[in-house]
Design an enzyme around this catalytic site. Structure first.
Site, PDB file in Angstrom:
ATOM      1  N   CYS A   2     -25.867  31.386  25.407  1.00 54.53           N
ATOM      2  CA  CYS A   2     -27.039  31.503  24.538  1.00 54.53           C
ATOM      3  C   CYS A   2     -26.863  32.616  23.499  1.00 54.53           C
ATOM      4  CB  CYS A   2     -28.263  31.838  25.371  1.00 54.53           C
ATOM      5  SG  CYS A   2     -28.471  30.772  26.786  1.00 54.53           S
ATOM      6  N   ARG A  27     -20.903  30.302  19.846  1.00 53.03           N
ATOM      7  CA  ARG A  27     -21.008  30.632  21.264  1.00 53.03           C
ATOM      8  C   ARG A  27     -21.322  29.399  22.098  1.00 53.03           C
ATOM      9  NH1 ARG A  27     -22.583  36.276  22.092  1.00 53.03           N
ATOM     10  NH2 ARG A  27     -23.850  35.660  23.855  1.00 53.03           N
ATOM     11  N   TRP A  71     -27.987  27.543  25.916  1.00 52.80           N
ATOM     12  CA  TRP A  71     -26.924  26.836  26.633  1.00 52.80           C
ATOM     13  C   TRP A  71     -27.468  26.666  28.050  1.00 52.80           C
ATOM     14  CZ3 TRP A  71     -23.288  28.066  30.612  1.00 52.80           C
ATOM     15  CH2 TRP A  71     -22.126  27.267  30.620  1.00 52.80           C
ATOM     16  N   ASN A  97     -31.393  35.741  27.297  1.00 51.64           N
ATOM     17  CA  ASN A  97     -30.037  35.352  27.733  1.00 51.64           C
ATOM     18  C   ASN A  97     -29.820  35.899  29.127  1.00 51.64           C
ATOM     19  OD1 ASN A  97     -29.581  34.366  25.219  1.00 51.64           O
ATOM     20  ND2 ASN A  97     -27.990  35.836  24.655  1.00 51.64           N
ATOM     21  N   GLY A  98     -29.049  35.185  29.939  1.00 50.08           N
ATOM     22  CA  GLY A  98     -28.758  35.658  31.296  1.00 50.08           C
ATOM     23  C   GLY A  98     -29.419  34.760  32.325  1.00 50.08           C
ATOM     24  N   GLU A 463      -1.297  28.353  29.806  1.00 46.92           N
ATOM     25  CA  GLU A 463      -2.162  28.585  28.651  1.00 46.92           C
ATOM     26  C   GLU A 463      -2.130  27.378  27.703  1.00 46.92           C
ATOM     27  OE1 GLU A 463      -4.527  30.321  27.837  1.00 46.92           O
ATOM     28  OE2 GLU A 463      -4.596  30.218  25.659  1.00 46.92           O
ATOM     29  N   LYS A 467      -5.412  25.216  26.670  1.00 47.18           N
ATOM     30  CA  LYS A 467      -5.831  24.985  25.278  1.00 47.18           C
ATOM     31  C   LYS A 467      -5.974  23.498  25.015  1.00 47.18           C
ATOM     32  CE  LYS A 467      -6.688  27.982  24.254  1.00 47.18           C
ATOM     33  NZ  LYS A 467      -6.901  29.386  24.476  1.00 47.18           N
ATOM     34  N   GLU A 470      -9.089  22.028  26.867  1.00 48.27           N
ATOM     35  CA  GLU A 470     -10.327  22.625  26.366  1.00 48.27           C
ATOM     36  C   GLU A 470     -10.815  21.983  25.067  1.00 48.27           C
ATOM     37  OE1 GLU A 470      -9.567  26.745  25.364  1.00 48.27           O
ATOM     38  OE2 GLU A 470     -11.694  27.233  25.425  1.00 48.27           O
ATOM     39  N   HIS A 486       6.827  19.289  44.581  1.00 45.49           N
ATOM     40  CA  HIS A 486       6.058  19.530  45.808  1.00 45.49           C
ATOM     41  C   HIS A 486       4.688  18.847  45.744  1.00 45.49           C
ATOM     42  CE1 HIS A 486       9.135  22.265  47.132  1.00 45.49           C
ATOM     43  NE2 HIS A 486       9.095  22.847  45.942  1.00 45.49           N
ATOM     44  N   LYS A 585     -18.314  30.551  24.110  1.00 45.26           N
ATOM     45  CA  LYS A 585     -17.310  31.562  23.751  1.00 45.26           C
ATOM     46  C   LYS A 585     -17.352  32.742  24.714  1.00 45.26           C
ATOM     47  CE  LYS A 585     -14.209  33.499  21.121  1.00 45.26           C
ATOM     48  NZ  LYS A 585     -12.843  32.976  21.289  1.00 45.26           N
TER      49      LYS A 585
HETATM   50  C1  AGP Z   1      -9.997  30.194  26.242  1.00 48.75           C
HETATM   51  O1  AGP Z   1      -9.684  29.420  25.147  1.00 48.75           O
HETATM   52  C2  AGP Z   1     -11.389  30.235  26.645  1.00 48.75           C
HETATM   53  N1  AGP Z   1     -12.309  30.288  25.622  1.00 48.75           N
HETATM   54  C3  AGP Z   1     -11.698  31.041  27.890  1.00 48.75           C
HETATM   55  O2  AGP Z   1     -10.801  30.674  28.876  1.00 48.75           O
HETATM   56  C4  AGP Z   1     -11.740  32.586  27.767  1.00 48.75           C
HETATM   57  O3  AGP Z   1     -10.465  33.098  27.604  1.00 48.75           O
HETATM   58  C5  AGP Z   1     -12.411  33.142  29.034  1.00 48.75           C
HETATM   59  O4  AGP Z   1     -13.734  32.671  29.092  1.00 48.75           O
HETATM   60  C6  AGP Z   1     -12.388  34.635  29.105  1.00 48.75           C
HETATM   61  O5  AGP Z   1     -13.071  35.225  28.045  1.00 48.75           O
HETATM   62  P1  AGP Z   1     -12.927  36.762  27.710  1.00 48.75           P
HETATM   63  O6  AGP Z   1     -11.521  37.008  27.310  1.00 48.75           O
HETATM   64  O7  AGP Z   1     -13.905  36.995  26.616  1.00 48.75           O
HETATM   65  O8  AGP Z   1     -13.277  37.502  28.963  1.00 48.75           O
END
Ligand code: AGP
Length: 590
Positions: A2, A27, A71, A97-98, A463, A467, A470, A486, A585
């Site tokens: 949010c 976000r 969100w 938020n929260g 990674e 990506k 995601e 395995h 985000k």
């Molecule tokens: C990666 O592309 C993501 N957006 C996500 O995995 C991100 O790295 C993770 O939420 C951690 O965020 P931070 O580095 O702000 O703690």
């Protein structure tokens, strides 16, 4: 997650709120709304979906208001669950938020006292609690109400009879922007930058009252906080001619490497890591991409500095983890606001460890929790997918490891020189961009992929797969190449392409053997290989060439190629790249 905005000044509140909420769109959100004080009335609008080209000309005319992008956590995305939420009188509204973890108990209690609830959210209890405590003074009512809340919150409240906004925070970010005769409060810096770059970072427990002529902060007593300058401009947070933020941010990698080197290696390394010199072990706590940076760090620290490193998902660290004596805990977090990482860092502190935060955001919560802070200077990252911030984290980790290493000075200098060459090396990756884009067209037809690597190539594979899944929604798994037989071998076949990370080091020849095994199971194999590699073509279907660098630095170059591969694949599949579905985000809930 949010986004929150509150405005108090001379402009039309709805215009500031809408434009600032748009700055927070990255976000991630599913509904939104705003409330503006118009005369002695509170006018409210809420909607599902995107803000788009919302135009309220003639509808609102006040200079004070609050807004929110939601969100969903409690209750599905709908107009009734969108913020702001009001009390029974309709004179008071809040955005939040929260998560209020005791909201169910509070809701039952408030209902018993006659309060009528109109949403499924946890937030609505806040409005009713403030209402119960209100007798003409919003600040006092908020202070009393939040005593009843458990969980995490950033709240902004407005009352139709008052001349002020009242905001507070606990475990959820909230920043005040101080302009000329105007104040704007928000959950993230980009929301403020159109109006000011002078900010106050609020602390947990702060309650702030914003009036046209100034603000005051209360945290058990009247308190002052310093005003700091944000080193970013609004242009840094705009697309600058690129189709997506993600592409712009990938292209910013050379500059990000330069920034970090300019900051920490003006001549020799000037990064103060004296606090880590005597440590016997390092534990990294992080999530997602930052966790993968920690995994790269593990190989770098163990190889260069002979310090044992454990890398933990922050969300798992809280379950009975044991820290060896004299450990340094590193919380790696781009945003500095990831709830799981913050909790893990706090837990480490309670267990007696010193905690270092590696974060991209000045003044973020991680910087308050930590004993030491190193900024990974990536600038604002807007796209949900972390790209340049990952590269910045790696550079910082290399620099710390080099500094702690006992390798000869001449060797350290060579490594630094190679780091200094990296911006140029990374720039030359972009000459292969159209090739990567056309390969991505082909990949975009598949629904499953496997990414494999060994040594430095293993976290790069993880990674790369993260990506890809995601932003393109292709199911992609990252594995150590040796682990496929395995179990995951059962998934190989002509509909499951494999991306093989081939770094020219002691993992190379065994990687080639693994590739043969994958080919024997009919999987198409695409190798990422050094530009001087003359062998690889015989073994695989396609090769993406990577400009040469020392293998320890290869995670940077290879990862940038995988970021481009994910980007162009998502584009070919018509995905919403900067704001992938279901993601946020900054993940400020555990
Ligand atoms: C990666 O592309 C993501 N957006 C996500 O995995 C991100 O790295 C993770 O939420 C951690 O965020 P931070 O580095 O702000 O703690």
């Amino acid at each position: 997650m949010c986004g929150i905005v509150g405005y108090c000044g001379f402009r039309k509140a709805e215009e500031v709120i809408i434009s600032s909420l748009k700055r927070l769109e990255y976000r991630g959100y599913d509904s939104w709304g705003l409330a503006v004080r118009d005369g002695n009335e509170l006018k409210i609008f809420r909607s599902v979906g995107n803000i788009g080209s919302a135009d309220f000309t003639g509808h609102f005319s006040g200079n004070m208001g609050i807004g929110h992008t939601r969100w969903a956590t409690h209750g599905k995305p709908s107009e009734k669950n969108a913020h702001p939420h009001t009390d029974c009188t309709g004179k008071l509204a809040v955005v939040h938020n929260g998560i209020i973890s005791n909201f169910q108990t509070l809701k039952e209690e408030l209902s018993d006292r006659g309060h009528v609830f109109r949403s499924d959210t946890d937030t609505e209890v806040i409005a009713h609690l403030i209402e119960e405590n209100y007798s003409g003074d919003l600040k006092t009512a908020v202070i009393r109400a939040i005593k009843r809340l458990n969980g995490s919150y950033a709240i902004v409240a407005i009352h139709s009879e008052g001349e002020s906004l009242v905001a507070c925070r606990y475990k959820s970010p909230l920043i005040l922007g101080v302009g000329d005769e105007e104040l704007i409060i928000a959950s993230d810096v980009p929301a403020l930058l159109d109006y000011t770059n002078r900010v106050v970072y609020l602390d947990d427990g702060d309650v702030i009252e914003l009036k046209k002529d100034g603000y005051s902060i209360w945290n058990g007593k009247e308190t002052t906080r310093s005003v700091e300058s944000i080193p970013w401009s609004i242009e840094d947070a705009e697309k600058g001619g690129y189709e997506h933020f993600m592409l712009k941010e990938i292209h910013e990698a050379p500059g990000v490497i330069e920034n970090n080197l300019a900051e920490y290696v003006p001549r020799d390394i000037e990064l103060d890591v004296s606090f880590a010199e005597e440590v016997d072990a390092i534990t990294v706590v992080a999530c997602g991409t930052s966790y993968h940076a920690g995994l790269v760090g593990r190989y770098v620290f163990e190889n260069l500095a002979q310090i044992p490193v454990r890398v933990e998902y922050a969300s798992e660290f809280v379950y009975g983890s044991f820290l060896q004596r004299n450990s340094l805990v590193m919380g790696i977090t781009q945003s500095g606001e990831t709830a799981d990482t913050l909790e893990a860092m706090k837990r480490a502190k309670k267990m007696g460890s010193k905690v270092l935060a590696i974060t991209n955001v000045l003044g973020s919560s991680a910087t308050r929790v930590a004993d030491y802070v190193i900024y990974s200077r990536a600038g604002p990252e807007i796209s949900v997918a972390a790209t340049k911030s990952f590269i910045a984290q790696l550079v910082v980790l290399y620099l710390i490891a080099i500094e702690l290493s006992s390798i000869p000075l001449s060797e350290k200098r060579k490594l630094i020189d190679e780091l200094k060459m990296l911006p140029g090396t990374v720039q030359s990756i972009f000459q292969y961009e159209s090739e990567i884009a056309s390969l991505s067209e082909w990949i975009s037809e598949y629904e499953n992929m496997m990414y494999v690597g060994r040594g430095y190539g293993y976290p790069v594979a993880l990674e790369g797969a993260l990506k890809m899944k995601e932003i393109s929604y292709i199911h992609a798994e990252g594995y150590p190449a040796g682990e496929l037989k395995h179990g995951p071998f059962a998934l190989l076949g002509e509909r499951t392409p494999v991306i093989a990370i081939l770094i020219p080091d002691d993992s190379y020849s065994i990687m080639l053997s693994n590739i043969k095994e994958m080919k024997a199971r009919d999987s198409p194999v695409i190798a990422l290989a050094d530009e001087n590699d003359t062998e690889v073509e015989k073994y695989v279907d396609r090769v993406i060439r990577i400009p040469s660098t020392r293998s320890i630095l290869a995670p940077i170059t290879y990862s940038i190629v995988l970021q481009l591969l994910a980007y162009y694949t998502a584009k070919a599949r018509g995905c919403e790249i900067d704001r992938p579905r279901n993601l946020a985000k900054s993940v400020t809930v555990e």
